[in-house]
Design an enzyme around this catalytic site. Sequence first.
Site, PDB file in Angstrom:
ATOM      1  N   ASN A  14     -84.913 -42.238 -17.636  1.00 28.09           N
ATOM      2  CA  ASN A  14     -85.719 -41.138 -17.067  1.00 28.09           C
ATOM      3  C   ASN A  14     -85.051 -39.797 -17.326  1.00 28.09           C
ATOM      4  OD1 ASN A  14     -88.251 -41.875 -15.446  1.00 28.09           O
ATOM      5  ND2 ASN A  14     -86.801 -43.510 -14.949  1.00 28.09           N
ATOM      6  N   LEU A  84     -78.653 -44.245  -6.604  1.00 30.10           N
ATOM      7  CA  LEU A  84     -78.674 -45.289  -5.576  1.00 30.10           C
ATOM      8  C   LEU A  84     -78.018 -44.919  -4.247  1.00 30.10           C
ATOM      9  CD1 LEU A  84     -78.220 -48.426  -7.857  1.00 30.10           C
ATOM     10  CD2 LEU A  84     -80.297 -47.230  -7.143  1.00 30.10           C
ATOM     11  N   ILE A  87     -78.920 -39.431  -0.192  1.00 29.75           N
ATOM     12  CA  ILE A  87     -78.522 -38.019  -0.332  1.00 29.75           C
ATOM     13  C   ILE A  87     -78.026 -37.512   1.031  1.00 29.75           C
ATOM     14  CG2 ILE A  87     -79.399 -35.684  -0.809  1.00 29.75           C
ATOM     15  CD1 ILE A  87     -79.115 -37.367  -3.308  1.00 29.75           C
ATOM     16  N   HIS A 103     -89.743 -43.668  -7.546  1.00 25.41           N
ATOM     17  CA  HIS A 103     -89.542 -45.055  -7.094  1.00 25.41           C
ATOM     18  C   HIS A 103     -90.445 -45.961  -7.936  1.00 25.41           C
ATOM     19  CE1 HIS A 103     -88.277 -48.109  -4.283  1.00 25.41           C
ATOM     20  NE2 HIS A 103     -89.515 -48.580  -4.314  1.00 25.41           N
ATOM     21  N   ASP A 144     -86.990 -43.354   0.760  1.00 24.08           N
ATOM     22  CA  ASP A 144     -88.349 -43.597   0.246  1.00 24.08           C
ATOM     23  C   ASP A 144     -89.475 -43.214   1.205  1.00 24.08           C
ATOM     24  OD1 ASP A 144     -87.189 -44.610  -2.074  1.00 24.08           O
ATOM     25  OD2 ASP A 144     -87.108 -46.633  -1.263  1.00 24.08           O
TER      26      ASP A 144
END
Length: 189
Positions: A14, A84, A87, A103, A144
């Site tokens: 990415n 992973l 933060i 995600h 998430d």
Amino acid sequence: MQSLVIFASGAGSNAAAIISHFKNNGKAKVALIVSNKADAGVLEIAKKEEIPFLIIDKKTFQETLLLEQLKDTKPSLIVLAGFLWKIPAAIIHEFGRRIINIHPALLPSYGGKGMYGHHVHHAVLVAKDGESGITIHYVNEVYDEGNIILQARCKVDANDSADELAKRIHKLEHFYYPRVIEHLLSDQG
Ligand code: GAR
């Protein structure tokens, strides 16, 4: 020119897609890549592209130093691309809605701690879901759960392997993530 900071822990496909998108159109530059893994593939990409990088290590990690470095870099957006660690709250507090994540599933399904990469694809296949996809969302203090910016879907075939599904998901990610970033940057003017 607007600048981006990318956080990544893995191969960095990415990150590579984002770097190449903005190299081609000149609308922003990746000013810094942060990784928590000294052997992450993304660091090879950083070296090849001559992008400064920072390796953060669990034992010696100092939140305040990272925060200072980020403030110095003045990113328009902080982009998580397969990163992973959670933060730190101080960084979320400082940069607020300028931190986004991707995600590899349709949140709120298959999210949360421990749900990353192949773990996600495996869970989708075990559940025999007919579709999966990607979610690009703002980052908040909970894994998430930040507001969703974009979701895109793809089919899951009954006999897909996790690798095959991962490839289909990566294609969506590489197409949409740079474009969403460009859109968010243009909103910031
Ligand atoms: C991507 O598929 C990304 O969505 C996922 O890690 C992969 C990194 O691939 N992120 C998560 O699972 C976060 N929970 P890459 O290193 O090739 O970009």
